[in-house]
Design an enzyme around this catalytic site. Structure first.
Site, PDB file in Angstrom:
ATOM      1  N   TYR A  65      44.027-100.158  34.903  1.00  0.00           N
ATOM      2  CA  TYR A  65      44.995 -99.845  35.962  1.00  0.00           C
ATOM      3  C   TYR A  65      45.855 -98.630  35.613  1.00  0.00           C
ATOM      4  O   TYR A  65      46.261 -97.873  36.493  1.00  0.00           O
ATOM      5  CB  TYR A  65      45.924-101.039  36.201  1.00  0.00           C
ATOM      6  CG  TYR A  65      45.273-102.236  36.850  1.00  0.00           C
ATOM      7  CD1 TYR A  65      43.937-102.235  37.232  1.00  0.00           C
ATOM      8  CD2 TYR A  65      46.017-103.397  37.086  1.00  0.00           C
ATOM      9  CE1 TYR A  65      43.355-103.340  37.824  1.00  0.00           C
ATOM     10  CE2 TYR A  65      45.445-104.510  37.677  1.00  0.00           C
ATOM     11  CZ  TYR A  65      44.106-104.476  38.042  1.00  0.00           C
ATOM     12  OH  TYR A  65      43.542-105.569  38.633  1.00  0.00           O
ATOM     13  N   PHE A 107      85.183 -91.432  51.452  1.00  0.00           N
ATOM     14  CA  PHE A 107      85.234 -91.310  49.995  1.00  0.00           C
ATOM     15  C   PHE A 107      84.413 -92.377  49.288  1.00  0.00           C
ATOM     16  O   PHE A 107      84.194 -92.296  48.080  1.00  0.00           O
ATOM     17  CB  PHE A 107      86.689 -91.418  49.519  1.00  0.00           C
ATOM     18  CG  PHE A 107      87.372 -92.662  50.036  1.00  0.00           C
ATOM     19  CD1 PHE A 107      87.071 -93.921  49.543  1.00  0.00           C
ATOM     20  CD2 PHE A 107      88.311 -92.559  51.056  1.00  0.00           C
ATOM     21  CE1 PHE A 107      87.691 -95.057  50.033  1.00  0.00           C
ATOM     22  CE2 PHE A 107      88.942 -93.695  51.551  1.00  0.00           C
ATOM     23  CZ  PHE A 107      88.628 -94.948  51.041  1.00  0.00           C
TER      24      PHE A 107
END
Length: 632
Positions: free
Chosen positions: A370, A419
């Protein structure tokens, strides 16, 4: 009368000199004498005669001969450092100038506001002046902050209010941002102020830009922000230097008292007007500036990870069938398709004949592990993650994040929550999780390269195994970095602590999200550097066979800085040398022309990731500049 600014053990002393015929040694002794005089315990010395020292320039750190005359060795008001014997080895020693200061010689092109931006800034300031003239009660302008929002401040105290705000909020801890990162921070804050929603005066903003152009960069500790209300502590330290307090760095001075650095550059400290302290410190620029660097470095290493993995696949005699166009068309994630294309562009034997690939063309293996076969799927989602985060950071760095916001067209201020750093915080946590996978899969490929039962290569990629250990512990280093990343990938933004007497009752913890994302990325770079070294060493055992042309070019690049591993030697410098190649994107530069040529010849099958409208690269290049938006 000439005057010199001298750094002694963390303190800066102004030393006048009536006679330039005096020597560098006299200057050092006089500075030490003044240092001792100011200390209750004489600084631990009996007298000046007990002190042994060296004197060096702060700019460039060049050592000076104690016998040279001052008029020959130094310029008027030059910054120098007295290094007392033994101090450099002390854990408390802080050099006046960080490494890499030569970078700042490139910062010469001045930045300035556009006329449109100037008008917006002026109109915004007019709203603030009107509020003060009419004695209107507005948060942060005529009131206190946070829990003190209902405390009205007298008109004659409004300037003091702003200075007190900056001083009290400068409460960060930890190492200072390196000058390059502080310059990023200052650039982004200027960009926000230039949008005309902050209420800063044009005069003050121009002063800040002059400091930016001179690379006068305040001392900003890296820790202390919770990411809402903005990055208050770091931005306050930034503002503190701008008003001439605290420490500041410049290429001319190194670290020194801010007032001396500004004076040396012919600049005056900012005198804060009402609302200007708040305008300088309220926003997400600490998170965003570090986030910009993180995105750029992540993009660079993700591109190069495909090249490194392709070379490993060649060494392990893997197959390219898993990268077939039709496979990936059935699962058309953009990142997956692009990564598969890059593998084909580097490994396509019809386009780039490979003697290594030809040597095992008729082997009986059906498919690879894999870690080789699934690179498009694993690397691909990393690319898509970076693209997602880049979009959020791009919007953030071009946004106004103050509070209150000043709307000149409406003639009013409105308190809001721009903010709050949740957007960049969540995105950077996601970036750390995504980019980490490149290291996780790379470490497994290093294992396959080092394990003779999986690679058909000598154990740990070295001859005379047993006498030599080869890449045995280099693989352990990769494993250690991957394990450390697993802890760092825990999202900081899932945490929140109420602050400011429950006024700021939910915060983003975005500062830590940004800092740890950079640490994760650095570890990924280092793991891939080890894999690239290992893959090139594996090639040595397959000679005289050659790989594809682009991968041979990559091999040649590595061999230009690291020689083959014939027998055991000090390995850390090799890892660092290849890490530097990846940081400077040299591996990508070597392979990219071949990838793009292949793309032009296979346009229907290639679907490259589209670029965003605004590039973040200005923040990661060594010649950092303010963003070229319509405001600047």
């Amino acid at each position: 009368m000439p005057r010199y600014t001298v750094h002694v053990r963390g303190e800066w002393l102004a030393v006048p000199c009536q006679d330039t015929q005096l020597t560098v040694g006299w200057l050092g002794r006089e500075a030490v004498r003044r240092y001792i005089k100011n200390k209750p315990d004489n600084g631990g010395f009996g007298s000046v005669d007990d002190v042994y020292f060296l004197v060096r320039r702060c700019k460039g750190l060049g050592l000076l001969d104690n016998g040279d005359r001052l008029e020959v060795a130094l310029e008027d008001n030059e910054f120098v450092e007295v290094v007392i014997e033994g101090d450099a080895m002390s854990p408390d020693f802080i050099p006046s100038q960080p490494e890499g200061v030569y970078l700042y010689s490139k910062y010469r092109e001045p930045e300035k506001l556009t006329p449109t931006a100037e008008k917006r800034v002026q109109k915004s300031r007019e709203v603030i002046d009107s509020i003060i003239k009419e004695k209107t009660v507005v948060y942060g302008i005529t009131t206190g902050f946070g829990k003190f929002a209902r405390t009205v401040i007298p008109i004659n105290k409004l300037q003091e209010l702003q200075v007190n705000l900056v001083r009290s909020h400068s409460s960060g801890v930890g190492k200072p941002l390196i000058p390059e990162r502080c310059r990023m921070l200052l650039a982004l804050r200027i960009n926000v102020l230039a949008k005309g929603y902050s209420g800063i005066s044009l005069e003050t903003l121009k002063q800040v830009i002059e400091m930016f152009n001179a690379s006068c960069l305040p001392y900003v500790p890296e820790k202390g922000t919770v990411g809402a209300s903005g990055d208050l502590a770091p931005l306050s330290h930034l503002a503190l230097g701008l008003i001439g307090e605290g420490k500041m760095w410049s290429p001319k001075s190194g670290w020194a008292d801010a007032k001396y650095v500004l004076e040396a550059h012919g600049l005056k400290p900012v005198i804060l007007k009402p609302k200007e302290g708040l305008a300088l410190i309220n926003g997400t620029q600490m998170i965003t500036s570090l986030g910009c660097e993180a995105v750029e470095r992540a993009s660079a290493i993700a591109r190069q990870a495909d090249i490194v993995a392709a070379l490993t696949l060649e060494v392990l005699k893997g197959t390219t069938k898993a990268f077939d166009t039709d496979i990936h068309a059935l699962r058309p994630h953009r990142g997956q398709i692009e990564v598969a294309f890059r593998f084909r562009s580097l490994l396509d034997s019809d386009h780039h004949p490979s003697e290594i690939a030809e040597s095992h063309r008729f082997c009986d293996r059906v498919q690879d592990a894999y870690t080789l076969r699934c690179c498009p799927q694993v690397h691909g989602v990393v690319n898509d993650t970076i693209a997602f985060v880049k979009n959020i950071i791009t919007i953030e760095l071009n946004s106004a994040t103050d509070n209150p916001m000043v709307f000149a067209n409406r003639g009013e201020t409105i308190s809001g929550g721009n903010f709050h750093g949740e957007y960049p915080a969540k995105a950077l946590d996601y970036l750390a999780i995504g980019i980490h996978e490149l290291a996780a899969i790379s470490e497994r490929r290093i294992e396959r390269l080092c394990n003779p039962s999986l690679s058909e290569l000598p154990a740990f990629l070295v001859a005379e195994g047993g006498l030599n250990s080869g890449f045995m512990i280099a693989h352990c280093t990769a494993a250690a970095l991957v394990s450390e990343n697993k802890a760092l990938c825990h999202p900081s933004s899932v945490d929140s602590l109420s602050t400011s007497a429950a006024t700021e009752d939910h915060v983003s913890m975005g500062g830590w999200a940004a800092r740890k994302a950079l640490r994760v990325i650095e570890h990924v770079e280092q793991v891939l550097a080890i894999e690239l070294l290992a893959a090139c060493q594996g090639i040595e055992f397959l000679r005289p066979l050659k790989t594809t042309t682009p991968l041979e070019k990559v091999y040649d690049l590595v061999r230009s800085v690291v020689r083959p591993w014939i027998k055991d030697r000090f390995m850390a410098p090799d890892i660092e040398a290849v890490h530097r190649l990846l940081l400077e994107q040299k591996v990508w530069e070597v392979a990219a022309p071949y990838i793009e040529k292949y793309r032009m010849e296979h346009i229907p099958e290639s679907r490259p990731l589209s670029p965003t409208a605004f590039s973040l690269k200005f923040l990661h290049k060594k010649s950092t500049k303010i963003p070229e938006t319509e405001d600047l």
